[in-house]
Design a protein around this motif. Structure first.
Motif, PDB file in Angstrom:
ATOM      1  N   THR A 217       2.948  -1.495  14.766  1.00 44.41           N
ATOM      2  CA  THR A 217       1.318  -2.050  14.742  1.00 44.41           C
ATOM      3  C   THR A 217       1.307  -3.222  15.817  1.00 44.41           C
ATOM      4  OG1 THR A 217       1.874  -3.536  12.824  1.00 44.41           O
ATOM      5  CG2 THR A 217       0.767  -1.210  12.449  1.00 44.41           C
ATOM      6  N   HIS A 218       2.483  -3.952  16.379  1.00 42.15           N
ATOM      7  CA  HIS A 218       2.607  -5.157  16.984  1.00 42.15           C
ATOM      8  C   HIS A 218       1.805  -5.961  16.408  1.00 42.15           C
ATOM      9  CE1 HIS A 218       4.618  -2.726  20.015  1.00 42.15           C
ATOM     10  NE2 HIS A 218       3.558  -1.995  20.070  1.00 42.15           N
ATOM     11  N   HIS A 219       1.970  -6.405  15.004  1.00 40.26           N
ATOM     12  CA  HIS A 219       1.417  -7.191  14.005  1.00 40.26           C
ATOM     13  C   HIS A 219       2.325  -7.915  13.331  1.00 40.26           C
ATOM     14  CE1 HIS A 219      -1.434  -9.265  11.699  1.00 40.26           C
ATOM     15  NE2 HIS A 219      -1.150  -8.582  10.594  1.00 40.26           N
ATOM     16  N   VAL A 220       2.598  -9.270  13.337  1.00 40.04           N
ATOM     17  CA  VAL A 220       3.276  -9.873  12.371  1.00 40.04           C
ATOM     18  C   VAL A 220       2.448 -10.422  11.236  1.00 40.04           C
ATOM     19  CG1 VAL A 220       4.848 -12.084  11.887  1.00 40.04           C
ATOM     20  CG2 VAL A 220       5.403 -10.617  14.023  1.00 40.04           C
ATOM     21  N   ALA A 221       2.810  -9.701  10.097  1.00 37.30           N
ATOM     22  CA  ALA A 221       1.816 -10.171   8.898  1.00 37.30           C
ATOM     23  C   ALA A 221       1.570 -11.758   8.691  1.00 37.30           C
ATOM     24  CB  ALA A 221       2.112  -9.422   7.722  1.00 37.30           C
ATOM     25  N   GLY A 222       0.663 -11.919   7.813  1.00 39.22           N
ATOM     26  CA  GLY A 222       0.439 -13.295   7.418  1.00 39.22           C
ATOM     27  C   GLY A 222       0.793 -13.482   5.860  1.00 39.22           C
ATOM     28  N   ALA A 223       1.080 -14.366   5.221  1.00 37.30           N
ATOM     29  CA  ALA A 223       1.568 -14.495   3.795  1.00 37.30           C
ATOM     30  C   ALA A 223       0.545 -13.648   2.874  1.00 37.30           C
ATOM     31  CB  ALA A 223       1.691 -15.928   3.421  1.00 37.30           C
ATOM     32  N   GLU A 224      -0.821 -14.016   3.264  1.00 37.63           N
ATOM     33  CA  GLU A 224      -1.884 -13.522   2.370  1.00 37.63           C
ATOM     34  C   GLU A 224      -1.711 -11.787   2.485  1.00 37.63           C
ATOM     35  OE1 GLU A 224      -2.419 -15.623   4.730  1.00 37.63           O
ATOM     36  OE2 GLU A 224      -2.545 -17.266   3.865  1.00 37.63           O
ATOM     37  N   GLU A 225      -1.295 -11.350   3.519  1.00 35.88           N
ATOM     38  CA  GLU A 225      -1.244  -9.828   3.539  1.00 35.88           C
ATOM     39  C   GLU A 225      -0.194  -9.513   2.401  1.00 35.88           C
ATOM     40  OE1 GLU A 225      -1.926  -7.963   7.525  1.00 35.88           O
ATOM     41  OE2 GLU A 225      -1.390 -10.212   7.925  1.00 35.88           O
ATOM     42  N   MET A 226       0.827 -10.204   2.289  1.00 38.16           N
ATOM     43  CA  MET A 226       1.903  -9.815   1.341  1.00 38.16           C
ATOM     44  C   MET A 226       1.314 -10.006  -0.119  1.00 38.16           C
ATOM     45  SD  MET A 226       4.243  -8.448   3.071  1.00 38.16           S
ATOM     46  CE  MET A 226       3.697  -8.235   4.809  1.00 38.16           C
ATOM     47  N   ALA A 227       0.940 -11.123  -0.195  1.00 35.95           N
ATOM     48  CA  ALA A 227       0.052 -11.725  -1.507  1.00 35.95           C
ATOM     49  C   ALA A 227      -0.610 -10.425  -2.106  1.00 35.95           C
ATOM     50  CB  ALA A 227      -0.562 -12.962  -1.573  1.00 35.95           C
ATOM     51  N   HIS A 228      -1.461  -9.839  -1.112  1.00 36.68           N
ATOM     52  CA  HIS A 228      -2.380  -8.790  -1.546  1.00 36.68           C
ATOM     53  C   HIS A 228      -1.583  -7.723  -2.237  1.00 36.68           C
ATOM     54  CE1 HIS A 228      -5.532  -5.456  -0.998  1.00 36.68           C
ATOM     55  NE2 HIS A 228      -4.480  -4.780  -0.757  1.00 36.68           N
ATOM     56  N   TRP A 229      -0.603  -7.404  -1.567  1.00 32.42           N
ATOM     57  CA  TRP A 229       0.254  -6.223  -2.546  1.00 32.42           C
ATOM     58  C   TRP A 229       1.097  -6.495  -3.334  1.00 32.42           C
ATOM     59  CZ3 TRP A 229      -0.823  -1.254  -1.444  1.00 32.42           C
ATOM     60  CH2 TRP A 229      -1.592  -0.798  -0.394  1.00 32.42           C
ATOM     61  N   VAL A 230       1.477  -7.854  -3.543  1.00 30.67           N
ATOM     62  CA  VAL A 230       2.047  -8.335  -4.917  1.00 30.67           C
ATOM     63  C   VAL A 230       1.064  -8.204  -5.950  1.00 30.67           C
ATOM     64  CG1 VAL A 230       3.189 -10.445  -6.052  1.00 30.67           C
ATOM     65  CG2 VAL A 230       3.754  -9.898  -3.654  1.00 30.67           C
ATOM     66  N   LEU A 231       0.068  -8.449  -5.645  1.00 30.19           N
ATOM     67  CA  LEU A 231      -1.147  -8.483  -6.686  1.00 30.19           C
ATOM     68  C   LEU A 231      -1.473  -7.106  -7.035  1.00 30.19           C
ATOM     69  CD1 LEU A 231      -3.197 -10.364  -8.492  1.00 30.19           C
ATOM     70  CD2 LEU A 231      -4.903  -9.848  -6.536  1.00 30.19           C
ATOM     71  N   ARG A 232      -1.478  -6.340  -6.086  1.00 33.77           N
ATOM     72  CA  ARG A 232      -2.082  -4.913  -6.419  1.00 33.77           C
ATOM     73  C   ARG A 232      -0.865  -4.187  -7.162  1.00 33.77           C
ATOM     74  NH1 ARG A 232      -6.245  -6.003  -4.529  1.00 33.77           N
ATOM     75  NH2 ARG A 232      -6.310  -5.992  -6.938  1.00 33.77           N
ATOM     76  N   MET A 233       0.523  -4.659  -6.964  1.00 31.18           N
ATOM     77  CA  MET A 233       1.606  -3.853  -7.640  1.00 31.18           C
ATOM     78  C   MET A 233       1.481  -4.403  -9.180  1.00 31.18           C
ATOM     79  SD  MET A 233       2.749  -1.896  -5.505  1.00 31.18           S
ATOM     80  CE  MET A 233       4.491  -1.421  -6.097  1.00 31.18           C
ATOM     81  N   ALA A 234       0.811  -5.533  -9.448  1.00 34.99           N
ATOM     82  CA  ALA A 234       1.009  -5.958 -10.935  1.00 34.99           C
ATOM     83  C   ALA A 234      -0.276  -5.798 -11.623  1.00 34.99           C
ATOM     84  CB  ALA A 234       0.861  -7.751 -10.747  1.00 34.99           C
ATOM     85  N   GLU A 235      -1.237  -5.150 -10.868  1.00 40.87           N
ATOM     86  CA  GLU A 235      -2.809  -5.173 -11.654  1.00 40.87           C
ATOM     87  C   GLU A 235      -2.599  -4.060 -12.765  1.00 40.87           C
ATOM     88  OE1 GLU A 235      -5.826  -4.175  -8.893  1.00 40.87           O
ATOM     89  OE2 GLU A 235      -5.150  -2.380  -8.528  1.00 40.87           O
ATOM     90  N   PRO A 236      -3.385  -4.294 -13.836  1.00 38.04           N
ATOM     91  CA  PRO A 236      -3.001  -3.326 -14.853  1.00 38.04           C
ATOM     92  C   PRO A 236      -3.872  -1.908 -14.878  1.00 38.04           C
ATOM     93  CG  PRO A 236      -3.707  -5.583 -15.768  1.00 38.04           C
ATOM     94  CD  PRO A 236      -3.763  -5.473 -14.227  1.00 38.04           C
ATOM     95  N   THR A 237      -4.639  -1.906 -13.771  1.00 36.31           N
ATOM     96  CA  THR A 237      -5.122  -0.443 -13.862  1.00 36.31           C
ATOM     97  C   THR A 237      -4.171   0.494 -13.152  1.00 36.31           C
ATOM     98  OG1 THR A 237      -6.259  -1.597 -11.855  1.00 36.31           O
ATOM     99  CG2 THR A 237      -7.623  -0.934 -13.988  1.00 36.31           C
ATOM    100  N   GLY A 238      -3.160  -0.300 -12.399  1.00 35.16           N
ATOM    101  CA  GLY A 238      -2.205   0.515 -11.779  1.00 35.16           C
ATOM    102  C   GLY A 238      -0.844   0.925 -12.584  1.00 35.16           C
ATOM    103  N   ARG A 239      -1.269   1.037 -13.820  1.00 36.49           N
ATOM    104  CA  ARG A 239      -0.166   1.032 -14.861  1.00 36.49           C
ATOM    105  C   ARG A 239       0.965   2.190 -14.561  1.00 36.49           C
ATOM    106  NH1 ARG A 239       0.377  -2.443 -18.066  1.00 36.49           N
ATOM    107  NH2 ARG A 239       2.282  -1.535 -18.637  1.00 36.49           N
TER     108      ARG A 239
END
Ligand SMILES: NC(=O)c1ccc[n+]([C@@H]2O[C@H](COP(=O)([O-])OP(=O)(O)OC[C@H]3O[C@@H](n4cnc5c(N)ncnc54)[C@H](OP(=O)(O)O)[C@@H]3O)[C@@H](O)[C@H]2O)c1
Length: 255
Positions: A217-239
């Motif tokens: 994608t020729h894009h180096v991610a920002g830390a917030e983009e990783m935080a998004h996925w950390v939160l998503r992997m934790a969310e209870p609706t994704g049990r």
């Protein structure tokens, strides 16, 4: 802002996040706090931790070296003392080491494994009784190089491969008890991680420019983009997801 309707489920939950003074850990602390969780952020340096705490009223911090004897137990008990429960452990603190085999040094290997593998293991061990009570979740942080070879960084890659196998094995071990274990594997992400590994600013910039060219994608991610996925992997609706490694790297692992 990270919040969407699913995030109401984080209200009054408690997250322990290591490496919260900078980079992905700070962004994750803010993401969990904005989603309604109480956050205890851990790191060695007090000043950067204070800056993280200043970003949201739900964030409190504790300065400690997680590789010290007794530190994992202290971190967990401190979070439980403050809020009476623990729902999420985010094993984010970690380091990289640029070290070709010919230049391998025993102490560098030992220190890398102590931080990237032993400390997260002991934190998970200490957190487990509380996570059993809340049916909580562990989110580990690996790397694209946890499942790809890394010439000149074999021990870093090996330490992250260990994190990924801990994730899968713990997930299987704990699935019947309702405790989930997942993992985010970032690709190159714009943080100070290479400076913390001893590179100069110039060498770090060159490394990111090289990676940007290689990433599909020729894009180096920002830390917030990783935080998004950390939160998503934790969310209870994704049990229903456990034992999963989500690679977030603009397709780097595919080439
Ligand atoms: N940035 C990337 O390109 C990238 C790519 C793949 C994976 N990752 C992984 O993402 C995670 C976060 O890295 P980052 O990029 O955000 O880099 P970072 O800014 O260097 O974050 C590492 C954090 O860990 C803390 N830490 C280091 N040693 C510690 C110790 N002994 N005890 C307690 N805290 C400690 C550091 O704070 P103190 O120094 O104050 O302790 C720092 O806040 C790491 O596991 C890293 O391997 C990063």
């Amino acid at each position: 802002m990270y919040v969407n309707s699913a995030d109401q489920a984080f209200s009054d939950h408690v997250a322990l996040i290591t490496g919260a003074g900078s980079g992905i850990g700070r962004a994750a602390a803010i993401a969990f706090a904005e989603a309604g969780a109480h956050v205890l952020g851990i790191g060695r340096r007090e000043e950067p931790l204070k800056e993280t705490a200043a970003a949201h009223a739900n964030i409190e911090v504790l300065a400690m070296d997680i590789t010290d004897d007794g530190a994992p137990a202290k971190a967990v008990s401190d979070a439980v003392r403050r809020w009476g429960r623990l729902d999420y452990l985010v094993n984010n603190a970690g380091a990289t080491a640029v070290m070709p085999l010919a230049e391998s040094e025993q102490q560098v290997i030992v220190d890398l494994l102590a931080l990237n593998v032993v400390a997260p293991s002991l934190l998970a061990h200490e957190a487990l009784p509380h996570l059993r009570e809340t049916k909580g979740t562990i989110v580990n942080v690996s790397s694209t190089y946890g499942h790809r070879p890394m010439a000149g960084g074999a021990h870093y890659a090996a330490s992250k491969a260990a994190v990924e196998q801990l994730t899968r094995s713990w997930a299987l071990e704990l699935a019947g008890e309702g405790v989930r274990v997942n993992c985010v594997a970032p690709g190159p992400t714009q943080t100070d991680v290479m400076l913390h590994a001893g590179l100069t600013q110039e060498a770090s910039n060159e490394m990111y420019a090289y990676e940007r060219d290689r990433i599909p994608t020729h894009h180096v991610a920002g830390a917030e983009e990783m935080a998004h996925w950390v939160l998503r992997m934790a969310e209870p609706t994704g049990r229903h997801a456990t034992g999963q490694i989500i690679t977030v790297d603009g397709g780097l692992e595919l080439i």
